[in-house]
Design a protein around this motif. Structure first.
Motif, PDB file in Angstrom:
ATOM      1  N   ASP A  76       0.642  -1.183   0.335  1.00 54.38           N
ATOM      2  CA  ASP A  76       0.413   0.361   0.160  1.00 54.38           C
ATOM      3  C   ASP A  76       1.050   1.228  -0.018  1.00 54.38           C
ATOM      4  N   GLY A  77       2.409   1.158   0.030  1.00 47.62           N
ATOM      5  CA  GLY A  77       3.371   2.361  -0.063  1.00 47.62           C
ATOM      6  C   GLY A  77       4.088   2.670   0.935  1.00 47.62           C
ATOM      7  N   ASN A  78       3.066   1.892   1.930  1.00 48.25           N
ATOM      8  CA  ASN A  78       4.211   1.772   3.666  1.00 48.25           C
ATOM      9  C   ASN A  78       3.796   0.012   3.948  1.00 48.25           C
ATOM     10  N   LEU A  79       2.977  -0.662   3.708  1.00 47.41           N
ATOM     11  CA  LEU A  79       2.964  -1.997   4.280  1.00 47.41           C
ATOM     12  C   LEU A  79       3.549  -3.119   3.268  1.00 47.41           C
ATOM     13  N   PHE A  80       3.733  -4.326   3.852  1.00 45.08           N
ATOM     14  CA  PHE A  80       3.543  -5.689   2.427  1.00 45.08           C
ATOM     15  C   PHE A  80       2.866  -6.094   3.240  1.00 45.08           C
ATOM     16  N   GLN A  81       1.747  -6.902   2.328  1.00 44.25           N
ATOM     17  CA  GLN A  81       1.109  -7.824   3.247  1.00 44.25           C
ATOM     18  C   GLN A  81       1.846  -9.226   1.849  1.00 44.25           C
ATOM     19  N   VAL A  82       2.527 -10.227   2.580  1.00 38.38           N
ATOM     20  CA  VAL A  82       3.064 -11.218   2.375  1.00 38.38           C
ATOM     21  C   VAL A  82       1.504 -12.643   1.690  1.00 38.38           C
ATOM     22  N   LEU A  83       0.322 -12.406   0.214  1.00 39.47           N
ATOM     23  CA  LEU A  83      -1.032 -12.949   0.415  1.00 39.47           C
ATOM     24  C   LEU A  83      -0.039 -14.724   0.585  1.00 39.47           C
ATOM     25  N   SER A  84      -2.139 -14.961   0.879  1.00 37.48           N
ATOM     26  CA  SER A  84      -1.525 -17.136   0.632  1.00 37.48           C
ATOM     27  C   SER A  84      -1.393 -17.189  -0.978  1.00 37.48           C
ATOM     28  N   LEU A  85      -0.970 -18.338  -1.053  1.00 40.48           N
ATOM     29  CA  LEU A  85      -0.727 -18.846  -2.284  1.00 40.48           C
ATOM     30  C   LEU A  85      -1.938 -18.875  -3.177  1.00 40.48           C
ATOM     31  N   PRO A  86      -2.176 -18.327  -4.791  1.00 40.16           N
ATOM     32  CA  PRO A  86      -3.309 -18.901  -5.239  1.00 40.16           C
ATOM     33  C   PRO A  86      -3.062 -19.646  -6.161  1.00 40.16           C
ATOM     34  N   GLU A  87      -4.332 -20.147  -7.265  1.00 37.71           N
ATOM     35  CA  GLU A  87      -4.366 -21.361  -7.064  1.00 37.71           C
ATOM     36  C   GLU A  87      -3.312 -21.968  -7.893  1.00 37.71           C
ATOM     37  N   ARG A  88      -2.471 -20.990  -9.183  1.00 32.99           N
ATOM     38  CA  ARG A  88      -1.955 -21.813 -10.127  1.00 32.99           C
ATOM     39  C   ARG A  88      -0.658 -19.965  -9.896  1.00 32.99           C
ATOM     40  N   VAL A  89       0.789 -20.476 -10.817  1.00 32.88           N
ATOM     41  CA  VAL A  89       1.319 -19.595 -11.114  1.00 32.88           C
ATOM     42  C   VAL A  89       0.373 -18.520 -12.104  1.00 32.88           C
TER      43      VAL A  89
END
Length: 130
Positions: free
Chosen positions: A111-124
């Motif tokens: 968001d410009g300041n904060l990172f969020q590592v997301l859960s993996l999507p179903e596929r690449v």
């Protein structure tokens, strides 16, 4: 022949499965077994098995693994770009390219300041920039 009946299986597949199941895994150094004692980072096995690892270049992998290591339980971290670049020994341009690629591949939110590592999507996810 009905579907699911009499499927021939490659004999090498059976052998590989049997061999994999029979390997005894004992610690090489029993005094140095890893233990979770404080904060903990994890990467799903799917990251390697389902092609996510292969889809990333060197700087993308480096940034992604770093953000996993420093994230809290929700995948959040707030390291500044200059600190990240210093720690990872990459230039700002490489950082921006890697960050944007991880966002495009649906692995990271920013968001410009904060990172969020997301859960993996179903596929690449492969998105092309025009």
């Amino acid at each position: 022949m009905e579907t699911g009946q009499n499927k021939t299986q490659n004999p090498n597949q059976k052998l590989r499965r049997r061999f994999r199941a029979s390997i005894a895994k004992n610690p090489i150094d029993s005094h140095r077994i890893r233990k979770i004692t404080g904060s903990f980072a994890f990467i799903e096995h799917r990251f390697l098995r389902n092609g996510f690892w292969e889809s990333l270049d060197h700087h993308q992998l480096l940034l992604y693994l770093f953000l996993i290591i420093v994230a809290d339980r929700n995948g959040l971290s707030y390291y500044s770009y200059d600190r990240i670049c210093t720690l990872l020994r990459i230039c700002v341009e490489d950082y921006i390219l890697a960050r944007n690629a991880l966002i495009d591949k649906d692995l990271l939110a920013f968001d410009g300041n904060l990172f969020q590592v997301l859960s993996l999507p179903e596929r690449v996810v492969q998105r092309l920039h025009l």
